[in-house]
Design an enzyme around this catalytic site. Sequence first.
Site, PDB file in Angstrom:
ATOM      1  N   MET A  35       1.945   9.918 -29.134  1.00 33.38           N
ATOM      2  CA  MET A  35       2.792   9.683 -30.308  1.00 33.38           C
ATOM      3  C   MET A  35       2.215  10.451 -31.505  1.00 33.38           C
ATOM      4  O   MET A  35       2.474  10.101 -32.652  1.00 33.38           O
ATOM      5  CB  MET A  35       2.885   8.186 -30.602  1.00 33.38           C
ATOM      6  CG  MET A  35       3.534   7.420 -29.443  1.00 33.38           C
ATOM      7  SD  MET A  35       4.319   5.875 -29.919  1.00 33.38           S
ATOM      8  CE  MET A  35       2.942   4.985 -30.607  1.00 33.38           C
ATOM      9  N   HIS A  39      -6.404  12.477 -32.039  1.00 32.48           N
ATOM     10  CA  HIS A  39      -7.844  12.421 -32.280  1.00 32.48           C
ATOM     11  C   HIS A  39      -8.553  12.933 -31.031  1.00 32.48           C
ATOM     12  O   HIS A  39      -7.900  13.372 -30.069  1.00 32.48           O
ATOM     13  CB  HIS A  39      -8.274  10.996 -32.648  1.00 32.48           C
ATOM     14  CG  HIS A  39      -7.734   9.948 -31.712  1.00 32.48           C
ATOM     15  ND1 HIS A  39      -8.141   9.841 -30.402  1.00 32.48           N
ATOM     16  CD2 HIS A  39      -6.786   8.994 -31.876  1.00 32.48           C
ATOM     17  CE1 HIS A  39      -7.501   8.859 -29.815  1.00 32.48           C
ATOM     18  NE2 HIS A  39      -6.655   8.325 -30.679  1.00 32.48           N
ATOM     19  N   HIS A  42      -7.272  12.043 -27.533  1.00 33.40           N
ATOM     20  CA  HIS A  42      -6.145  12.818 -26.985  1.00 33.40           C
ATOM     21  C   HIS A  42      -6.624  14.188 -26.502  1.00 33.40           C
ATOM     22  O   HIS A  42      -6.198  14.665 -25.451  1.00 33.40           O
ATOM     23  CB  HIS A  42      -5.073  13.033 -28.062  1.00 33.40           C
ATOM     24  CG  HIS A  42      -4.444  11.777 -28.586  1.00 33.40           C
ATOM     25  ND1 HIS A  42      -4.690  11.296 -29.852  1.00 33.40           N
ATOM     26  CD2 HIS A  42      -3.570  10.914 -28.010  1.00 33.40           C
ATOM     27  CE1 HIS A  42      -3.985  10.191 -30.039  1.00 33.40           C
ATOM     28  NE2 HIS A  42      -3.305   9.935 -28.940  1.00 33.40           N
ATOM     29  N   GLY A 153      -4.422   7.393 -21.658  1.00 34.07           N
ATOM     30  CA  GLY A 153      -5.762   6.916 -22.000  1.00 34.07           C
ATOM     31  C   GLY A 153      -6.010   5.515 -21.457  1.00 34.07           C
ATOM     32  O   GLY A 153      -5.123   4.656 -21.467  1.00 34.07           O
ATOM     33  N   GLU A 154      -7.248   5.278 -21.004  1.00 33.41           N
ATOM     34  CA  GLU A 154      -7.609   3.944 -20.512  1.00 33.41           C
ATOM     35  C   GLU A 154      -7.718   2.939 -21.649  1.00 33.41           C
ATOM     36  O   GLU A 154      -7.805   1.742 -21.407  1.00 33.41           O
ATOM     37  CB  GLU A 154      -8.949   4.004 -19.766  1.00 33.41           C
ATOM     38  CG  GLU A 154      -8.830   4.564 -18.379  1.00 33.41           C
ATOM     39  CD  GLU A 154     -10.136   4.511 -17.624  1.00 33.41           C
ATOM     40  OE1 GLU A 154     -11.201   4.274 -18.253  1.00 33.41           O
ATOM     41  OE2 GLU A 154     -10.105   4.726 -16.404  1.00 33.41           O
ATOM     42  N   ARG A 193      -4.536   4.225 -34.926  1.00 32.60           N
ATOM     43  CA  ARG A 193      -4.388   3.136 -35.902  1.00 32.60           C
ATOM     44  C   ARG A 193      -5.672   2.870 -36.688  1.00 32.60           C
ATOM     45  O   ARG A 193      -5.639   2.090 -37.644  1.00 32.60           O
ATOM     46  CB  ARG A 193      -3.921   1.862 -35.205  1.00 32.60           C
ATOM     47  CG  ARG A 193      -2.463   1.949 -34.726  1.00 32.60           C
ATOM     48  CD  ARG A 193      -1.931   0.611 -34.243  1.00 32.60           C
ATOM     49  NE  ARG A 193      -0.492   0.611 -34.103  1.00 32.60           N
ATOM     50  CZ  ARG A 193       0.175   0.827 -32.947  1.00 32.60           C
ATOM     51  NH1 ARG A 193      -0.498   1.065 -31.840  1.00 32.60           N
ATOM     52  NH2 ARG A 193       1.485   0.817 -32.916  1.00 32.60           N
TER      53      ARG A 193
HETATM   54  O1  PAF Z   1       0.151   5.570 -25.616  1.00 32.49           O
HETATM   55  C1  PAF Z   1       1.022   6.090 -26.327  1.00 32.49           C
HETATM   56  O2  PAF Z   1       0.739   6.863 -27.250  1.00 32.49           O
HETATM   57  C2  PAF Z   1       2.483   5.740 -26.081  1.00 32.49           C
HETATM   58  O3  PAF Z   1       2.638   4.411 -25.716  1.00 32.49           O
HETATM   59  C3  PAF Z   1       3.164   6.682 -25.068  1.00 32.49           C
HETATM   60  C4  PAF Z   1       2.549   6.538 -23.685  1.00 32.49           C
HETATM   61  C5  PAF Z   1       3.059   8.103 -25.539  1.00 32.49           C
HETATM   62  C6  PAF Z   1       4.660   6.320 -24.941  1.00 32.49           C
HETATM   63  O4  PAF Z   1       5.325   6.451 -26.166  1.00 32.49           O
END
Ligand code: PAF
Length: 286
Positions: A35, A39, A42, A153-154, A193
Amino acid sequence: MSSDQPIVAHSVADLRALVSGWRRLGETVALVPTMGALHEGHVSLTKRVRQEANRVVVSIFVNPTQFAPNEDFSKYPRTFESDLTKLAAAGVDAVFNPAPSDMYPDGFATTITLAGPATAGLEDRFRPTHFAGVATVVAKLLLQASPDVAIFGEKDFQQLAVIRQMARDLDLPVEILGGSTIREPDGLAMSSRNVYLSDAERQTAPLLHRTMQDAGQRIRAGADIGATLDSARAAIAAGGFDIDYLEVRDAATLAPVEALTGRPLRMLVAARIGKTRLIDNIAVEA
Ligand code: PAF
């Protein structure tokens, strides 16, 4: 790895054309759904799947259907330009950044209904509509990008379990991978967040990970799981958190456990500090 700008596909048609071109050359494709507000966590997912596929696509879409009306959809951080810079440095090939109207055109009417890990009584107790929104958008992204492999991600451990279950149940032709949680030096799990935390809250936040590690060690050494979790909950509450849950579950099924089972276990937490809700989890191997 190159620092060329990734190709940006803004529509499903553009994404499909791009992926078909790669496929014609015999190349394999990995998808990293996000989304945005990227950071190091990702970036580590993009590096992990780079080992699995010739081409790496990152989707950036703040999915409205996974936020309840009282949640942070409108204030969720949106940092597209700096996200692109990070993805260019990571050598990502393409970014898929669809418009909400492309993902949810007028008349959109289908939602995936879930059971199994999605109803484990963890996140779903506090965010009852969340996983239906996640599963629906992830199914769409997987069908749009048709990747060989996708990684999540876990840190969102229940989400990963829900997505694995969905991919299996719907025979989606994709391998789902989990990527390890990346932490700040003081142990706080990286999260988009975390930017919501005040300075004081940021200082307190690593208490979650520290307390889980402590509790995990005691459980491995033979302490009773229920009693250990009770004292860990008390320590977290004393630090100023409101706890939604702190539990030990079977890592594969998320079923409750009362004692070491010889199977991998996971300790999962969700707690609010000020206005920010943090989640985290650690392995508690027998
Ligand atoms: O983990 C996230 O950032 C979201 O839940 C995802 C998997 C991209 C789905 O919108």
